[in-house]
Design an enzyme around this catalytic site. Structure first.
Site, PDB file in Angstrom:
ATOM      1  N   ARG A 123       3.110  -5.298  17.000  1.00 20.38           N
ATOM      2  CA  ARG A 123       1.714  -4.836  16.941  1.00 20.38           C
ATOM      3  C   ARG A 123       0.795  -5.963  17.416  1.00 20.38           C
ATOM      4  O   ARG A 123      -0.205  -5.728  18.092  1.00 20.38           O
ATOM      5  CB  ARG A 123       1.371  -4.399  15.504  1.00 20.38           C
ATOM      6  CG  ARG A 123       2.229  -3.248  15.002  1.00 20.38           C
ATOM      7  CD  ARG A 123       2.046  -2.994  13.518  1.00 20.38           C
ATOM      8  NE  ARG A 123       2.452  -4.144  12.701  1.00 20.38           N
ATOM      9  CZ  ARG A 123       2.315  -4.219  11.376  1.00 20.38           C
ATOM     10  NH1 ARG A 123       1.766  -3.206  10.716  1.00 20.38           N
ATOM     11  NH2 ARG A 123       2.713  -5.298  10.716  1.00 20.38           N
ATOM     12  N   SER A 171       0.831  -1.220   0.000  1.00 20.98           N
ATOM     13  CA  SER A 171       0.000   0.000   0.000  1.00 20.98           C
ATOM     14  C   SER A 171       0.859   1.262   0.000  1.00 20.98           C
ATOM     15  O   SER A 171       0.584   2.211  -0.749  1.00 20.98           O
ATOM     16  CB  SER A 171      -0.980  -0.004   1.172  1.00 20.98           C
ATOM     17  OG  SER A 171      -0.326  -0.312   2.371  1.00 20.98           O
ATOM     18  N   HIS A 230      -2.225  -8.834   2.099  1.00 22.29           N
ATOM     19  CA  HIS A 230      -1.844  -7.593   2.808  1.00 22.29           C
ATOM     20  C   HIS A 230      -2.958  -7.292   3.830  1.00 22.29           C
ATOM     21  O   HIS A 230      -3.266  -8.135   4.660  1.00 22.29           O
ATOM     22  CB  HIS A 230      -1.651  -6.502   1.747  1.00 22.29           C
ATOM     23  CG  HIS A 230      -0.969  -5.245   2.207  1.00 22.29           C
ATOM     24  ND1 HIS A 230      -0.301  -5.126   3.392  1.00 22.29           N
ATOM     25  CD2 HIS A 230      -0.862  -4.019   1.613  1.00 22.29           C
ATOM     26  CE1 HIS A 230       0.191  -3.890   3.507  1.00 22.29           C
ATOM     27  NE2 HIS A 230      -0.152  -3.196   2.438  1.00 22.29           N
TER      28      HIS A 230
HETATM   29  N1  CMX Z   1       0.833 -19.781   5.659  1.00 23.71           N
HETATM   30  C1  CMX Z   1       1.204 -20.661   4.729  1.00 23.71           C
HETATM   31  N2  CMX Z   1       2.231 -20.473   3.876  1.00 23.71           N
HETATM   32  C2  CMX Z   1       2.929 -19.321   4.047  1.00 23.71           C
HETATM   33  C3  CMX Z   1       2.616 -18.370   5.025  1.00 23.71           C
HETATM   34  C4  CMX Z   1       1.506 -18.631   5.849  1.00 23.71           C
HETATM   35  N3  CMX Z   1       1.101 -17.774   6.768  1.00 23.71           N
HETATM   36  N4  CMX Z   1       3.490 -17.352   4.916  1.00 23.71           N
HETATM   37  C5  CMX Z   1       4.324 -17.648   3.898  1.00 23.71           C
HETATM   38  N5  CMX Z   1       3.974 -18.853   3.364  1.00 23.71           N
HETATM   39  C6  CMX Z   1       4.540 -19.493   2.183  1.00 23.71           C
HETATM   40  C7  CMX Z   1       4.378 -18.560   0.989  1.00 23.71           C
HETATM   41  O1  CMX Z   1       3.060 -18.640   0.443  1.00 23.71           O
HETATM   42  C8  CMX Z   1       5.458 -19.057   0.067  1.00 23.71           C
HETATM   43  O2  CMX Z   1       4.997 -20.247  -0.549  1.00 23.71           O
HETATM   44  P1  CMX Z   1       5.356 -20.579  -2.082  1.00 23.71           P
HETATM   45  O3  CMX Z   1       6.843 -20.718  -2.108  1.00 23.71           O
HETATM   46  O4  CMX Z   1       4.601 -21.835  -2.350  1.00 23.71           O
HETATM   47  O5  CMX Z   1       4.884 -19.417  -2.895  1.00 23.71           O
HETATM   48  C9  CMX Z   1       6.565 -19.446   1.050  1.00 23.71           C
HETATM   49  O6  CMX Z   1       5.937 -19.636   2.323  1.00 23.71           O
HETATM   50  C10 CMX Z   1       7.639 -18.372   1.197  1.00 23.71           C
HETATM   51  O7  CMX Z   1       7.026 -17.152   1.514  1.00 23.71           O
HETATM   52  P2  CMX Z   1       7.793 -16.050   2.398  1.00 23.71           P
HETATM   53  O8  CMX Z   1       9.007 -15.636   1.645  1.00 23.71           O
HETATM   54  O9  CMX Z   1       7.976 -16.532   3.787  1.00 23.71           O
HETATM   55  O10 CMX Z   1       6.712 -14.901   2.456  1.00 23.71           O
HETATM   56  P3  CMX Z   1       6.469 -13.705   1.416  1.00 23.71           P
HETATM   57  O11 CMX Z   1       7.418 -12.614   1.749  1.00 23.71           O
HETATM   58  O12 CMX Z   1       6.439 -14.190   0.015  1.00 23.71           O
HETATM   59  O13 CMX Z   1       4.970 -13.287   1.796  1.00 23.71           O
HETATM   60  C11 CMX Z   1       3.183 -12.825   3.257  1.00 23.71           C
HETATM   61  C12 CMX Z   1       4.666 -12.626   2.994  1.00 23.71           C
HETATM   62  C13 CMX Z   1       2.761 -11.937   4.432  1.00 23.71           C
HETATM   63  C14 CMX Z   1       2.378 -12.422   2.024  1.00 23.71           C
HETATM   64  C15 CMX Z   1       2.939 -14.331   3.627  1.00 23.71           C
HETATM   65  O14 CMX Z   1       3.615 -14.641   4.817  1.00 23.71           O
HETATM   66  C16 CMX Z   1       1.468 -14.684   3.757  1.00 23.71           C
HETATM   67  O15 CMX Z   1       0.817 -14.968   2.740  1.00 23.71           O
HETATM   68  N6  CMX Z   1       0.903 -14.641   5.020  1.00 23.71           N
HETATM   69  C17 CMX Z   1      -0.516 -14.876   5.221  1.00 23.71           C
HETATM   70  C18 CMX Z   1      -1.302 -13.624   4.863  1.00 23.71           C
HETATM   71  C19 CMX Z   1      -1.063 -12.510   5.852  1.00 23.71           C
HETATM   72  O16 CMX Z   1      -1.142 -12.683   7.048  1.00 23.71           O
HETATM   73  N7  CMX Z   1      -0.809 -11.293   5.338  1.00 23.71           N
HETATM   74  C20 CMX Z   1      -0.707 -10.094   6.173  1.00 23.71           C
HETATM   75  C21 CMX Z   1       0.697  -9.511   6.248  1.00 23.71           C
HETATM   76  C22 CMX Z   1       0.692  -8.221   7.059  1.00 23.71           C
HETATM   77  C23 CMX Z   1      -0.003  -7.137   6.318  1.00 23.71           C
HETATM   78  O17 CMX Z   1       0.501  -6.723   5.243  1.00 23.71           O
HETATM   79  O18 CMX Z   1      -1.055  -6.699   6.727  1.00 23.71           O
END
Ligand code: CMX
Length: 423
Positions: A318, A233, A263
């Site tokens: 947080r 964002s 996000h």
């Molecule tokens: N559950 C399951 N799998 C997860 C995960 C979770 N909570 N977090 C990461 N992974 C997976 C990713 O999907 C990725 O899988 P692939 O290789 O199959 O694509 C792998 O682990 C590596 O990801 P990463 O490098 O650890 O995480 P990214 O930097 O790519 O993504 C984020 C970060 C937040 C998008 C991811 O951790 C996620 O999808 N979390 C769940 C959604 C969430 O809570 N988002 C809110 C974040 C805070 C905010 O912005 O508000």
């Protein structure tokens, strides 16, 4: 002139000078290198631009103008906005002055409500919120002054004027959407004697006899205010604002990114997940049963919402602040109990799963259970709350970008062919 603007006017020339000297001395030094895999994976970890309002450290989380978040959870949203912009906490006088400024711009024009009424009844609250902001674009002072040939040195002031007017209206817009979208009866008019969070609570019409919901919203709006410059964002709004699109365009653009499930929408997804657990087990499950439930979700190719982060490698402070609040105010609530139990279970599951680089909870893991307790049960509204707060960070970043004359964002992309032939 407002005391906030006066403070910025005093500070900006020295920062401009400092950066001019920095560029002179170190302009050709490297701060990052880019690998082929970074170019294919969301530019993760590339240090490519500057944001001074806040920074995120992998092992400590959010630091606002040098202050670790957990040291300042007691401050009000208005105070954190002043801090983001100026680097200082406001004096009592400055705080009163800012509150008065917000109070004089609380009214959302009628045409906005008419636009929102015309949308389908099941429109997502985030679509309504972002449409409402965009509908007000014609109010932009920046755009009007730009059309008349405003000199560059005055850009930041016009951005700040727009920013204050927009921020002042966001609780009114959000609470009005809440009542409209969820059939809560007519809108409730803002009360100019209340603070930003208090006014929001008042306009939702939700009961708050003890004042704890107000306390929660103060904390909520404070905690979500900013998270450095590279998140979806902030970066989207930074990019849009760099084209000199005004704050109505740029904030709405940023919030469209916040509306994604990876996000800000994760807060809605997270409570949905917690309520599914509650329904499945008719209450608090055992640790083993919850572990199995999480594995099933992962094995179905779904993420555990509220866990993981692109930058953090520790429990998000947080999240810790929300858990502290919950322990103090709603310790025995069953939904909050599930959030607490997930914290004991999910990190171990994610570590064993072996994919997520950060197995710890982020901001979105706990907030929903608290809102739910206080009667704000419509979880697809939650990202609107995140948006109201995060707009403070986007606007603060924009003010400084224009004050420092940061040009239009335009990194260079390369083709796969180029990588094959040149690396
Ligand atoms: N559950 C399951 N799998 C997860 C995960 C979770 N909570 N977090 C990461 N992974 C997976 C990713 O999907 C990725 O899988 P692939 O290789 O199959 O694509 C792998 O682990 C590596 O990801 P990463 O490098 O650890 O995480 P990214 O930097 O790519 O993504 C984020 C970060 C937040 C998008 C991811 O951790 C996620 O999808 N979390 C769940 C959604 C969430 O809570 N988002 C809110 C974040 C805070 C905010 O912005 O508000």
């Amino acid at each position: 002139m407002s005391l906030l603007k006066e403070q910025l006017k005093n500070k900006i020339p020295a920062v401009q000078e400092e950066i001019k000297n920095l560029l002179h001395e170190k302009g050709d030094e490297k701060i990052s290198e880019v690998t082929v895999s970074q170019a294919y994976s969301g530019m993760r970890g590339i240090k490519a631009f500057v944001c001074d309002t806040s920074s995120v450290s992998a092992d400590k989380g959010l630091i606002i103008r040098g202050k670790p978040l957990l040291d300042i959870t007691n401050i009000a949203p208005e105070e954190v906005f002043f801090l983001l912009l100026t680097g200082d906490l406001p004096t009592v006088n400055q705080m009163d002055n800012l509150k008065k400024e917000f109070s004089s711009h609380l009214i959302v024009p009628d045409y906005v409500w008419n636009v929102l009424k015309a949308l389908p009844k099941d429109t997502h609250p985030m679509t309504m919120f972002n449409t409402g902001i965009l509908a007000m674009q014609g109010e932009s002072i920046f755009q009007k002054k730009y059309d008349k040939g405003m000199p560059k040195e005055e850009y930041w002031e016009a951005i700040l004027d727009d920013g204050i007017r927009l921020l002042a209206k966001l609780p009114t817009l959000g609470a009005g959407i809440y009542r409209m979208r969820f059939n809560k009866g007519p809108k409730i008019a803002p009360d100019s004697t209340k603070d930003w969070a208090g006014n929001f609570v008042h306009m939702t019409g939700l009961p708050d006899e003890q004042g704890s919901f107000h306390k929660l919203m103060q904390l909520y709006f404070m905690l979500h205010c900013d998270h450095e410059g590279g998140n979806v964002s902030a970066f989207a709004s930074h990019t849009v604002a760099s084209a000199l699109s005004d704050p109505y365009y740029a904030v709405s653009a940023g919030l469209n990114g916040l509306a994604g499930p990876l996000h800000g929408l994760a807060n809605q997804e997270c409570l949905k997940f917690v309520l599914n657990v509650f329904d499945e087990f008719k209450g608090l499950p055992s640790k083993n049963a919850l572990t199995e439930y999480c594995w099933n979700r992962l094995n179905n190719g779904r993420v555990i919402p509220g866990y993981g982060h692109a930058v953090l490698r520790c429990p998000d402070p947080r999240f810790s602040a929300f858990i502290d609040f919950g322990q103090k105010h709603i310790k025995n609530d069953e939904i909050f109990g599930i959030v607490d139990l997930l914290f004991k279970v999910v990190p171990g599951v994610l570590k064993e799963h072996g994919k997520a680089k950060n197995p710890w909870p982020n901001v979105d893991a706990a907030s929903g259970s608290l809102l739910y307790y206080y009667g704000l049960k419509e979880f697809n509204f939650y990202t609107v709350l995140f948006s109201i707060s995060r707009s403070m960070g986007m606007i603060s970043q924009m003010v400084w970008e224009r004050a420092l004359g940061i040009p239009i964002t335009r990194p260079k992309s390369v083709t796969t062919e180029w990588i094959k032939n040149n690396i």
